[in-house]
Scaffold this motif. Structure first.
Motif, mmCIF file in Angstrom:
data_model
loop_
_atom_site.group_PDB
_atom_site.id
_atom_site.type_symbol
_atom_site.label_atom_id
_atom_site.label_comp_id
_atom_site.label_asym_id
_atom_site.label_seq_id
_atom_site.Cartn_x
_atom_site.Cartn_y
_atom_site.Cartn_z
ATOM 1 N N LEU A 79 -1.007 -9.149 -11.263
ATOM 2 C CA LEU A 79 -0.185 -8.804 -10.103
ATOM 3 C C LEU A 79 -0.826 -7.682 -9.294
ATOM 4 C CD1 LEU A 79 2.449 -9.846 -8.946
ATOM 5 C CD2 LEU A 79 3.667 -8.232 -10.368
ATOM 6 N N ASP A 80 -1.410 -6.701 -9.985
ATOM 7 C CA ASP A 80 -2.121 -5.614 -9.299
ATOM 8 C C ASP A 80 -3.330 -6.145 -8.528
ATOM 9 O OD1 ASP A 80 -0.352 -3.725 -10.225
ATOM 10 O OD2 ASP A 80 -1.648 -3.048 -11.878
ATOM 11 N N VAL A 81 -4.050 -7.078 -9.123
ATOM 12 C CA VAL A 81 -5.227 -7.656 -8.460
ATOM 13 C C VAL A 81 -4.802 -8.409 -7.204
ATOM 14 C CG1 VAL A 81 -7.062 -9.381 -8.685
ATOM 15 C CG2 VAL A 81 -6.645 -7.763 -10.533
ATOM 16 N N VAL A 82 -3.744 -9.209 -7.316
ATOM 17 C CA VAL A 82 -3.265 -9.958 -6.148
ATOM 18 C C VAL A 82 -2.791 -8.993 -5.061
ATOM 19 C CG1 VAL A 82 -1.484 -11.564 -5.336
ATOM 20 C CG2 VAL A 82 -2.707 -12.049 -7.445
ATOM 21 N N SER A 83 -2.102 -7.926 -5.444
ATOM 22 C CA SER A 83 -1.654 -6.923 -4.468
ATOM 23 C C SER A 83 -2.845 -6.254 -3.789
ATOM 24 C CB SER A 83 -0.781 -5.874 -5.153
ATOM 25 O OG SER A 83 0.393 -6.459 -5.632
ATOM 26 N N THR A 84 -3.886 -5.955 -4.565
ATOM 27 C CA THR A 84 -5.092 -5.354 -4.006
ATOM 28 C C THR A 84 -5.752 -6.309 -3.022
ATOM 29 O OG1 THR A 84 -5.432 -4.080 -6.017
ATOM 30 C CG2 THR A 84 -7.345 -4.345 -4.567
ATOM 31 N N LEU A 85 -5.813 -7.589 -3.381
ATOM 32 C CA LEU A 85 -6.405 -8.585 -2.472
ATOM 33 C C LEU A 85 -5.581 -8.697 -1.190
ATOM 34 C CD1 LEU A 85 -7.462 -11.424 -4.944
ATOM 35 C CD2 LEU A 85 -8.961 -9.934 -3.605
ATOM 36 N N GLU A 86 -4.266 -8.632 -1.320
ATOM 37 C CA GLU A 86 -3.401 -8.682 -0.137
ATOM 38 C C GLU A 86 -3.637 -7.460 0.751
ATOM 39 O OE1 GLU A 86 0.713 -11.157 -0.739
ATOM 40 O OE2 GLU A 86 0.641 -9.167 -1.645
ATOM 41 N N ALA A 87 -3.805 -6.296 0.132
ATOM 42 C CA ALA A 87 -4.025 -5.067 0.888
ATOM 43 C C ALA A 87 -5.371 -5.098 1.618
ATOM 44 C CB ALA A 87 -3.954 -3.858 -0.032
ATOM 45 N N LYS A 88 -6.382 -5.676 0.991
ATOM 46 C CA LYS A 88 -7.729 -5.743 1.592
ATOM 47 C C LYS A 88 -7.843 -6.867 2.616
ATOM 48 C CE LYS A 88 -9.935 -2.667 -1.009
ATOM 49 N NZ LYS A 88 -10.718 -1.562 -0.532
ATOM 50 N N LYS A 89 -6.899 -7.806 2.593
ATOM 51 C CA LYS A 89 -6.946 -8.970 3.484
ATOM 52 C C LYS A 89 -6.860 -8.510 4.941
ATOM 53 C CE LYS A 89 -4.362 -13.195 4.388
ATOM 54 N NZ LYS A 89 -3.197 -13.977 3.992
ATOM 55 N N GLY A 90 -7.772 -9.006 5.737
ATOM 56 C CA GLY A 90 -7.763 -8.706 7.165
ATOM 57 C C GLY A 90 -8.446 -7.406 7.544
#
Length: 190
Positions: A79-90
């Protein structure tokens, strides 16, 4: 699931909780033996067998608890990894990370802007999800795992109570039998 219970003058009976049979506290051993239609040795054998059954169930529940306790941190990490990917997206910023290829073998990866992730579902199945779907799935799995852990802890507590009640009953039946033998021995000596 809740445990069902009934009360009588000489014992309290808890029927079961999620398939775990309840133990009855015996206040009057003589009445208990008459109601069961057993002699002391048969009653003790039955109670010892019940204790063994409880120990087997306890081992299974403890194994499930250990599995959940290792699974929850894994889900939280994902879940932390997915959140990090979402934060870095864009942002256009690449994410550099180490990931486990095999047990004890890691590789470094550079992850560019990504809209999806692949999740292991078990049984050698991996599916690709969008970041939002993956986050929702992982949050649901985390919630379910925590709820299951709570139920397991309650089941283990119920089981430990049943073990204690059964051990006390074994001691009471045994002590009652010793007392009865002493009374008979004293009557023979007079």
């Amino acid at each position: 699931m809740a445990a069902a219970s009934t009360s009588t003058a000489d014992s309290t009976v808890v029927t079961e909780r999620r398939g775990i049979p309840g133990a009855s506290f015996v206040e009057d051993v003589e009445t208990y033996l008459k109601q069961c239609g057993l002699d002391v040795n048969s009653s003790l054998a039955f109670l010892q067998e019940r204790l063994q059954q409880y120990k087997i169930v306890e081992m299974k529940l403890l194994a499930q608890q250990r599995d959940l306790q290792t699974k929850i941190p894994d889900i939280e990490k994902c879940l932390d990894v997915v959140s990090t990917l979402e934060a870095k997206k864009g942002t256009g910023e690449a994410l550099i990370t180490d990931f486990e290829v095999s047990e004890g073998i890691y590789s470094r990866a550079r992850i560019e802007d990504s809209d999806s992730v692949c999740l292991w579902l078990g049984a050698n199945v991996m599916l690709e999800y969008s970041l939002e779907e993956a986050k929702a799935l992982l949050e649901k799995n985390l919630e379910n795992a925590k709820a299951s852990l709570e139920v397991l802890v309650a089941d283990l507590q119920f089981l430990r109570d049943q073990v204690t009640i059964t051990q006390v009953t074994v001691a009471r039946v045994y002590n009652w039998d010793v007392h009865q033998r002493r009374i008979k021995q004293a009557a023979k000596e007079i």
